[in-house]
Structure formats: C-alpha cells, structure tokens
Design a protein around this motif. Structure first.
Motif, mmCIF file in Angstrom:
data_model
loop_
_atom_site.group_PDB
_atom_site.id
_atom_site.type_symbol
_atom_site.label_atom_id
_atom_site.label_comp_id
_atom_site.label_asym_id
_atom_site.label_seq_id
_atom_site.Cartn_x
_atom_site.Cartn_y
_atom_site.Cartn_z
ATOM 1 N N ALA A 29 0.715 -1.179 -0.026
ATOM 2 C CA ALA A 29 -0.140 -0.172 0.001
ATOM 3 C C ALA A 29 0.889 1.134 0.143
ATOM 4 C CB ALA A 29 -0.921 0.123 1.314
ATOM 5 N N PHE A 30 1.830 1.354 0.643
ATOM 6 C CA PHE A 30 2.953 2.539 0.927
ATOM 7 C C PHE A 30 3.492 2.597 -0.398
ATOM 8 C CE2 PHE A 30 7.035 4.425 1.415
ATOM 9 C CZ PHE A 30 6.697 5.339 2.347
ATOM 10 N N MET A 31 3.997 1.757 -1.188
ATOM 11 C CA MET A 31 4.628 1.768 -2.526
ATOM 12 C C MET A 31 3.625 2.258 -3.558
ATOM 13 S SD MET A 31 6.680 -1.134 -4.470
ATOM 14 C CE MET A 31 5.133 -2.325 -4.558
ATOM 15 N N THR A 32 2.317 1.692 -3.549
ATOM 16 C CA THR A 32 1.521 2.327 -4.572
ATOM 17 C C THR A 32 0.916 3.624 -4.087
ATOM 18 O OG1 THR A 32 -0.329 1.109 -3.427
ATOM 19 C CG2 THR A 32 0.586 -0.047 -5.184
ATOM 20 N N LEU A 33 0.686 3.910 -2.928
ATOM 21 C CA LEU A 33 0.231 5.182 -2.635
ATOM 22 C C LEU A 33 1.185 6.481 -2.703
ATOM 23 C CD1 LEU A 33 -2.122 4.287 0.184
ATOM 24 C CD2 LEU A 33 -2.953 5.174 -1.919
ATOM 25 N N GLY A 154 -1.428 8.192 5.168
ATOM 26 C CA GLY A 154 -0.858 9.591 5.411
ATOM 27 C C GLY A 154 0.558 9.868 5.197
ATOM 28 N N ILE A 155 1.521 8.737 5.613
ATOM 29 C CA ILE A 155 2.822 9.066 5.394
ATOM 30 C C ILE A 155 3.251 8.908 4.119
ATOM 31 C CG2 ILE A 155 5.229 8.012 6.043
ATOM 32 C CD1 ILE A 155 4.039 7.120 8.549
ATOM 33 N N SER A 156 2.537 8.052 3.272
ATOM 34 C CA SER A 156 3.018 7.970 1.847
ATOM 35 C C SER A 156 2.801 8.980 0.954
ATOM 36 C CB SER A 156 2.193 6.615 1.240
ATOM 37 O OG SER A 156 0.866 6.794 1.401
ATOM 38 N N THR A 157 1.620 9.773 1.242
ATOM 39 C CA THR A 157 1.028 10.858 0.615
ATOM 40 C C THR A 157 2.051 12.064 0.875
ATOM 41 O OG1 THR A 157 -1.271 10.010 0.650
ATOM 42 C CG2 THR A 157 -0.777 12.368 0.245
ATOM 43 N N ALA A 158 2.280 12.136 2.313
ATOM 44 C CA ALA A 158 3.207 13.387 2.743
ATOM 45 C C ALA A 158 4.716 13.274 2.471
ATOM 46 C CB ALA A 158 2.903 13.674 4.050
ATOM 47 N N VAL A 159 5.032 11.932 2.364
ATOM 48 C CA VAL A 159 6.605 11.975 2.165
ATOM 49 C C VAL A 159 7.006 11.735 0.891
ATOM 50 C CG1 VAL A 159 6.842 9.276 2.507
ATOM 51 C CG2 VAL A 159 8.467 10.769 3.747
ATOM 52 N N GLY A 160 6.116 11.398 -0.176
ATOM 53 C CA GLY A 160 6.450 11.287 -1.330
ATOM 54 C C GLY A 160 7.314 12.269 -1.741
ATOM 55 N N PRO A 161 7.178 13.525 -1.894
ATOM 56 C CA PRO A 161 7.914 14.743 -2.209
ATOM 57 C C PRO A 161 9.662 14.462 -1.693
ATOM 58 C CG PRO A 161 5.871 15.397 -1.822
ATOM 59 C CD PRO A 161 5.915 14.267 -1.363
ATOM 60 N N LEU A 162 9.599 14.174 -0.307
ATOM 61 C CA LEU A 162 10.939 14.069 0.316
ATOM 62 C C LEU A 162 11.950 12.996 -0.252
ATOM 63 C CD1 LEU A 162 13.095 14.545 2.528
ATOM 64 C CD2 LEU A 162 11.796 13.124 3.930
ATOM 65 N N LEU A 163 11.114 11.786 -0.396
ATOM 66 C CA LEU A 163 11.673 10.921 -1.102
ATOM 67 C C LEU A 163 12.066 11.101 -2.511
ATOM 68 C CD1 LEU A 163 9.867 7.498 0.278
ATOM 69 C CD2 LEU A 163 11.995 8.588 1.253
ATOM 70 N N TYR A 291 -12.707 14.848 2.712
ATOM 71 C CA TYR A 291 -11.336 15.008 3.423
ATOM 72 C C TYR A 291 -10.157 15.091 2.457
ATOM 73 C CZ TYR A 291 -7.202 14.895 6.582
ATOM 74 O OH TYR A 291 -6.104 15.159 7.007
ATOM 75 N N PHE A 292 -10.415 13.997 1.458
ATOM 76 C CA PHE A 292 -9.221 13.916 0.591
ATOM 77 C C PHE A 292 -9.179 15.001 -0.370
ATOM 78 C CE2 PHE A 292 -8.484 9.674 2.402
ATOM 79 C CZ PHE A 292 -6.924 9.399 1.913
ATOM 80 N N GLY A 293 -10.507 15.676 -0.539
ATOM 81 C CA GLY A 293 -10.497 16.674 -1.380
ATOM 82 C C GLY A 293 -9.785 18.047 -0.882
ATOM 83 N N GLY A 294 -9.536 18.038 0.292
ATOM 84 C CA GLY A 294 -8.538 19.071 0.940
ATOM 85 C C GLY A 294 -7.267 18.626 1.164
ATOM 86 N N PHE A 295 -7.109 17.223 1.633
ATOM 87 C CA PHE A 295 -5.910 16.801 2.251
ATOM 88 C C PHE A 295 -4.788 16.487 0.807
ATOM 89 C CE2 PHE A 295 -3.869 12.364 2.459
ATOM 90 C CZ PHE A 295 -3.118 12.877 3.502
ATOM 91 N N THR A 296 -5.178 15.969 -0.019
ATOM 92 C CA THR A 296 -4.178 15.657 -1.010
ATOM 93 C C THR A 296 -3.787 17.005 -1.801
ATOM 94 O OG1 THR A 296 -5.453 13.566 -1.480
ATOM 95 C CG2 THR A 296 -3.969 14.347 -3.096
ATOM 96 N N ALA A 297 -4.498 17.984 -2.101
ATOM 97 C CA ALA A 297 -4.242 19.040 -2.629
ATOM 98 C C ALA A 297 -3.177 19.969 -1.825
ATOM 99 C CB ALA A 297 -5.537 20.286 -2.731
ATOM 100 N N ILE A 298 -2.927 19.634 -0.538
ATOM 101 C CA ILE A 298 -2.119 20.620 0.142
ATOM 102 C C ILE A 298 -0.816 20.382 -0.280
ATOM 103 C CG2 ILE A 298 -1.154 20.845 2.634
ATOM 104 C CD1 ILE A 298 -3.840 19.870 3.460
ATOM 105 N N PHE A 299 -0.338 18.921 -0.562
ATOM 106 C CA PHE A 299 1.202 18.969 -0.884
ATOM 107 C C PHE A 299 1.318 19.276 -2.462
ATOM 108 C CE2 PHE A 299 -0.849 15.756 1.973
ATOM 109 C CZ PHE A 299 -0.143 16.159 3.224
ATOM 110 N N ALA A 325 3.775 14.779 7.927
ATOM 111 C CA ALA A 325 4.134 13.129 7.917
ATOM 112 C C ALA A 325 4.504 12.460 9.098
ATOM 113 C CB ALA A 325 5.032 12.701 6.866
ATOM 114 N N LEU A 326 5.213 13.260 10.082
ATOM 115 C CA LEU A 326 5.763 12.775 11.134
ATOM 116 C C LEU A 326 4.645 12.936 12.097
ATOM 117 C CD1 LEU A 326 9.185 14.131 11.702
ATOM 118 C CD2 LEU A 326 8.708 11.969 11.286
ATOM 119 N N GLY A 327 3.768 13.970 12.281
ATOM 120 C CA GLY A 327 2.571 14.136 13.036
ATOM 121 C C GLY A 327 1.671 12.886 12.760
ATOM 122 N N SER A 328 1.295 12.871 11.341
ATOM 123 C CA SER A 328 0.285 11.889 11.011
ATOM 124 C C SER A 328 0.653 10.516 11.612
ATOM 125 C CB SER A 328 0.222 11.770 9.682
ATOM 126 O OG SER A 328 -0.779 10.952 9.041
#
Length: 480
Positions: A29-33, A154-163, A291-299, A325-328
């Motif tokens: 799931a982490f890899m695909t998201l 939550g982590i996969s979505t937020a940490v993608g740009p870092l990786l 929620y995903f309508g607002g959450f995903t757009a942030i990044f 990502a850490l908070g999530s």
C-alpha cells in the motif's frame, strides 16, 4: 447481511502469520500510494530529459490517478470472488513490471502508457489490503491494523516529495527521476513472493467463480472516467464544455446504481448497494471523499510554492512537508487503537486539528513573510499532521466496521474510489485557484499559496461539519 462477527481467539502461530501478512500488505500500500505524490518533484527532470509538453506532464501525473480510481471496485470484487492473494500478487507483479518500464522510458508516450498501467495495478492491489484486514481480523481487533494502514496512507502521501527529492539528489538531475520508478522494482519482487506465501487464499467453501457483473463494471468505469477526466485535465482542457462530462458521469453512476439493484435480485452484484444502509459506511465514505478533496491538494500546491515560487530544491521541499508526515504517523497508530473507545468524536477532533494547523500555516506565512517558509510552517504543519492521523485510520475503521467479509473488497474499493475522486476534484479546484490567484497577483506566490490553502482548509471544514452533525444526531437518538 450481518454485522461484524465476534472475534475468535487465535493461537500464537496464526496470529504471527496474519500480522506478517498485514506487514506485506502495508508495504505494498505504501509503495502504490507513494507514487501518487513522489513524481511531482521529478516533473522538471522529466521535462528536460524527455522534452515533454505540459499536456504530457499532466498525463504523467494524472493518468496514474485516473486508472487507479478506475480499477478499485472491479479489483475489490474480483478479490472477493477469486481470493485476495491471487489479485494481490497479480497487481504487485504488474506494478513492478510497469515501474521498470516507466524508469526505462525514452519518450513521453512511453512514460504515459507505463503510468496508466501502473495506476491500474495500484488499483488492483489496494482493495486487497483492506479486504485482507477485514478477513483476518474481527470486530474491535481490526482497529490496530487499520491504524497502521491509516498511518501508511498519511505518510506515503506526505513523504513522497521528500523521497523523490532524495532519489533525484542521489541519481542526479538528468537520470534521478528514473530511480523514482526503479526503486519500486526490488520492493515489488519481495512483496510478490511474500504475498504469495503469507496472504490468505480463497476461504474454504467459497465458490471458485462468481460472475463479475460485466455491465456493472462498464457502467461504473464509464461514470468514474467521465467525472475524473475533466478534473485531472483541468489545466490542459481550456474549454468550459469539459464540465459537462461531470453531470454526464453522475447520470451514468445513477444508471449503475439502478442496474446493481436489479442485478442483485438474481446474482452477486459488483457492489452491494445495501452497504449504504449502514450509517457508518455512508457517512464515513462522505467524510473520506471530502477530506481527501482538501488533504491531497495541500502537498500539490505546497511543492509548487516552495520549488517554483521560492526556488527551494526538491529535497528541501520534501523536508518541509516532513512535520506533517511525522505528526500523522504518530497519531494514526494511536487513533487506530482508541477509535473503538471514542468513535466518531475522535474523527471530529482530528479534523479540527487539521483545520487549526492549516489555518496556522496561513497565519505564519502572513505574519512572517520574510522568514524561511520551511521553518515558519513546520509547527502548524505538525499540528495538522497530528490531526490527520486521527482522521484517516479511525474513519476507515468506523466506515468498514459493519461491512461483511464477502463484500470487504468491493466495499473498500468503493470507499477508495471516493477518495480518488475527492483528491482529483480537490487538486483541480485548489490548483485552479492557485494559478488564477498567481496571475491576478502578478506572480505573488505567497498570496496564491495562502488563498488556495484557505480553500483546502474550507473543504476539510466541511468534513468536520459532517462529523459533528453525525455526533449530534447519534446523541439525540440515544437520549430518546
């Protein structure tokens, strides 16, 4: 349909095996998201390497989300009917192969085709993970694995740009973008092998084949495509007629619902509409969509703001999102463990935390316009991340709590389809405001970011209102 079954005791060996299966599912799931967001920071490198047009780049980003959303419900239904292990391993093998093809791309058309197939493979994998948790765990004991899955989302979505930034920094500007795709290959090979060994096969006594409702698959697919296409192509299709596809898509989905109701009288439907008779499933699906309508757009807008507007590197832009990502991650596992005690109020607390943190991010940028943006936004984004961890996992647990195991895959698929539609709509709406505000303010990136972030915050506030309405209604029913 019956409610969730009472948990039965399991021996130590069986318990260890099911947690190993969950571990494999979470990695997949982490890899695909992750591939939803990791490619954003690679766009400049892809542009230079393949001489891609803006339309090409849009399809590299959005094509993945489009086919991802398209595959979810049919794949979930296939897993219900034919066994989740078969569908999971097939999806992982396809995802691994298409990741390698994407990394080897020598033209924009090649890369787009690989991304479309990669997204479809991701859509095959994800419903199997949720369905597996539904199958292996019962009642309140599902809270912990769903907590871990929520943390993964939550982590996969937020940490993608870092990786993505790290891989590009290591691989270099010219070829680093290829490693964004190649990194999936060794992980995918291991996940496929372990998935075949550890995931449960088809339950004993379950029919080996059920008709998979091809008309239902067609109607749902056409409806989802008609809704998603104008959203993912919002920046490229300038004609206002594109928005006519959305009501057309809604009409097709109404036809899908009518067909499913009729089909269910004689055979097993693609999606059992009776799931919406459960208030927990209906409300939870609505909260997830909004929620995903607002959450995903942030990044999406934060990465544009930092890289294109303020000139930060891909790595620094990724690091700036790390507090979220850490908070999530910190609260998602906790939320999964305590959701059975607190129920929907826990989700409402999380949504309030997200709204508070995002509003604080806007305030911090406004009050300290000359300070380094990654520093002044770190605290508020941490608060928003802490709140987000109390939303995704607990809401998922509550939403699927009453879904019977035979419908677990298709139920999870429909829930995730709503999330993908919400994410696409949010990115389109928030991104449109971002770019129009950028033009109106004559290139003021901070103003554009603040205004679009406030819109994302408002969307999440709508999910908070829905949760509060449910809490008040439940309390009134209890008193009477």
């Amino acid at each position: 349909m019956s409610a969730a079954q009472t948990p039965q005791p399991v021996d130590a060996a069986e318990n260890r095996r099911r947690w190993q299966a969950v571990g494999v599912g979470l990695v997949a799931a982490f890899m695909t998201l992750l591939d939803v967001s990791i490619v954003n920071v690679a766009v400049p490198s892809i542009d230079r390497a393949l001489h891609a047009t803006p339309s090409d780049l849009q399809w590299v980003l959005s094509g993945y989300a489009l086919t991802f959303g398209l595959a979810l419900v049919p794949a979930g239904r296939f897993g219900d009917a034919r066994g989740r292990r078969n569908a999971f391993v097939f999806g992982i093998v396809l995802f691994t192969a298409t990741s390698a093809l994407a990394g080897l791309a020598t033209s924009p058309a090649w890369l787009i085709a690989a991304r479309l197939l990669q997204g479809a493979a991701a859509g095959v994998v994800n419903p199997q993970v949720i369905g597996m948790i539904q199958q292996l765990f019962r009642g309140p004991e599902r809270a912990r694995p769903f907590g871990l899955l929520g943390a993964t989302i939550g982590i996969s979505t937020a940490v993608g740009p870092l990786l993505g930034g790290l891989l590009i920094a290591i691989g270099g500007e010219e070829h680093g973008w290829r490693w964004v795709f190649f990194v999936n290959v060794p992980v995918g090979i291991v996940a496929a092998i372990l998935g075949w060994r550890l995931l449960p096969g088809r339950p004993h006594g379950q029919p080996g084949w059920r008709r998979l409702d091809p008309v239902g698959v067609l109607l749902l697919g056409v409806g989802v495509v008609l809704i998603l296409l104008p959203l993912v192509q919002e920046q490229q299709w300038r004609t206002p007629w594109k928005w006519a596809l959305i009501p057309a898509g809604l009409a097709v989905l109404v036809a899908f619902g009518l067909w499913e109701r009729r089909y269910a009288q004689h055979r097993e439907p693609l999606f059992d509409l009776r799931l919406f008779s459960f208030q927990s499933y209906t409300l939870g699906s609505l909260i997830a969509l909004v929620y995903f309508g607002g959450f995903t757009a942030i990044f999406f807008i934060f990465t544009l703001f930092l890289q294109n507007g303020l000139g930060y590197s891909a790595l620094i832009a990724g690091l700036a999102i790390t507090p979220f990502a850490l908070g999530s991650a910190a609260t998602a596992v906790l939320g999964g463990r305590i959701v059975n005690r607190f129920g929907r109020p826990l989700v409402a607390i999380g949504l309030f935390g997200v709204v508070l943190g995002l509003a604080g991010t806007v305030a911090a940028l406004h009050l300290a316009p000359h300070a380094p943006a990654p520093w002044v936004t770190a605290g508020p984004l941490l608060v928003a991340g802490l709140g987000s961890g109390l939303v995704i996992a607990p809401n998922q647990t509550l939403t699927l709590a009453q879904v019977p195991v035979p419908q677990a895959g298709s139920g999870a698929g429909m829930l995730q389809t709503g999330q993908r539609i919400g994410a696409a709509a949010g990115i389109a709406a928030v991104g449109s405001l971002f770019f129009s505000s950028l033009a109106d303010s004559h290139g003021n990136w901070t103003t554009a970011f603040e205004q679009s972030l406030m819109l994302a915050t408002g969307v999440i506030a709508l999910a908070l209102i829905a949760a509060l309405v449910d809490i008040l209604r439940t309390r009134n029913h209890a008193e009477h």
